[in-house]
Design an enzyme around this catalytic site. Structure first.
Site, PDB file in Angstrom:
ATOM      1  N   SER A 129     -60.982  14.423 109.143  1.00 33.67           N
ATOM      2  CA  SER A 129     -59.769  14.707 108.369  1.00 33.67           C
ATOM      3  C   SER A 129     -58.605  14.287 109.139  1.00 33.67           C
ATOM      4  O   SER A 129     -58.504  13.960 110.462  1.00 33.67           O
ATOM      5  CB  SER A 129     -59.866  16.117 108.201  1.00 33.67           C
ATOM      6  OG  SER A 129     -58.184  16.492 107.615  1.00 33.67           O
ATOM      7  N   TYR A 142     -58.034  24.966 111.415  1.00 32.23           N
ATOM      8  CA  TYR A 142     -58.618  23.765 110.891  1.00 32.23           C
ATOM      9  C   TYR A 142     -58.449  22.625 111.815  1.00 32.23           C
ATOM     10  O   TYR A 142     -59.554  21.948 112.129  1.00 32.23           O
ATOM     11  CB  TYR A 142     -58.073  23.779 109.212  1.00 32.23           C
ATOM     12  CG  TYR A 142     -58.815  22.503 108.659  1.00 32.23           C
ATOM     13  CD1 TYR A 142     -60.170  22.410 108.442  1.00 32.23           C
ATOM     14  CD2 TYR A 142     -58.082  21.506 108.090  1.00 32.23           C
ATOM     15  CE1 TYR A 142     -60.728  21.279 107.771  1.00 32.23           C
ATOM     16  CE2 TYR A 142     -58.486  20.416 107.441  1.00 32.23           C
ATOM     17  CZ  TYR A 142     -59.826  20.278 107.290  1.00 32.23           C
ATOM     18  OH  TYR A 142     -60.552  19.118 106.672  1.00 32.23           O
TER      19      TYR A 142
HETATM   20  C1  8X3 Z   1     -57.677  17.875 104.354  1.00 33.70           C
HETATM   21  C2  8X3 Z   1     -56.187  17.276 104.907  1.00 33.70           C
HETATM   22  O1  8X3 Z   1     -53.765  17.949 105.142  1.00 33.70           O
HETATM   23  O2  8X3 Z   1     -55.154  19.587 104.235  1.00 33.70           O
HETATM   24  O3  8X3 Z   1     -58.711  17.737 105.363  1.00 33.70           O
HETATM   25  O4  8X3 Z   1     -55.677  19.099 106.468  1.00 33.70           O
HETATM   26  S1  8X3 Z   1     -55.078  18.565 105.317  1.00 33.70           S
END
Ligand code: 8X3
Length: 244
Positions: A129, A142
């Site tokens: 990502s 994340y």
């Molecule tokens: C998804 C992109 O900007 O939501 O992997 O982290 S974000």
């Protein structure tokens, strides 16, 4: 016929990748936890369905045991949970993000690497990502996991130098999929829809599947190390065009 294993195949980028690779002539094993969705995808595309949780070592080992040779592994399973500041971190969510994005990918690579080497020209595509390349407020659970997945991907490329396996990272930005934001916000459909509201043309799953298929189909001496793909309307995680 070239063979592929795609994780997170029940929806979004994973399902689109299965469709694309089938159209490109791959024999595809679609891996996910939800068998009903995989069955529908199998009926539509002719892929094989493998109900499996990538956090389950025994299940991954069973897949490896029946996969003596493999051309392409697409580690797509992953996701985000929550958008809270570090000071209010929901550690169960952080643990889940680490288990799926990092440990799940490591587990799949470790189990299937011998089969990829055995093909004589294996390709691993890790779907990370833009969150693996930059941070944003509320995103640390994340972004930390995606940074780790990216670090593992780069390490693999160093460690496997000289082996017949290519290591590719595809790092998408904003992709409007059925479930990514819904899961991040615990099923809150209104909050999930707001992520994409007014954005003129977020990426769709097929755009990322296109990148994966392209990178995997380069001649065998060509390694696409990193492909960052964002919509034209996005310059950074928090810098996005929105039309009212
Ligand atoms: C998804 C992109 O900007 O939501 O992997 O982290 S974000």
């Amino acid at each position: 016929m070239r063979s592929a294993v795609v994780t997170g195949a029940s929806t979004g980028i994973g399902a689109a990748t299965v469709r694309r690779l089938r159209a490109d002539g791959y024999d595809v094993v679609a891996v996910a936890r939800r068998g009903d969705r995989l069955d529908t995808l199998a009926a539509e595309t002719g892929c094989s369905a493998r109900v499996l949780d990538i956090t389950d070592q025994a299940a991954v080992d069973e897949l490896a045991a029946v996969t003596p040779r493999l051309d392409l592994l697409v580690n797509n399973a992953g996701g985000a949970r929550g958008l809270e500041p570090v000071a209010q971190a929901d550690l169960d969510s952080w643990q889940w993000m680490w288990d799926v994005n990092v440990m799940g990918t490591a587990r799949m690579v470790r189990a299937l690497l011998p089969a990829l080497v055995a093909s004589g020209d294996g390709v691993i595509v890790n779907v990370t990502s833009t969150a693996g390349h930059a941070v944003y407020e509320g995103g640390a659970g994340y972004t930390a996991a995606k940074h780790a997945e990216r670090a593992m991907t780069e390490t693999l490329r160093l460690e496997l130098l000289g082996d017949p396996v290519r290591i590719v990272e595809v790092a998408p930005g904003m992709v409007a999929t059925e479930e990514f934001s819904l899961r991040r916000f615990g099923g809150d459909a209104e909050r999930a829809a707001a992520v994409y509201r007014g954005v003129p043309g977020p990426l769709v799953a097929e755009d990322v599947a296109d990148c994966i298929a392209w990178a995997a189909s380069r001649p065998s001496h060509v390694n696409i190390d990193l492909l960052v793909v964002k919509p034209r309307a996005q310059a950074a995680a928090h810098k996005i065009v929105r039309e009212s």
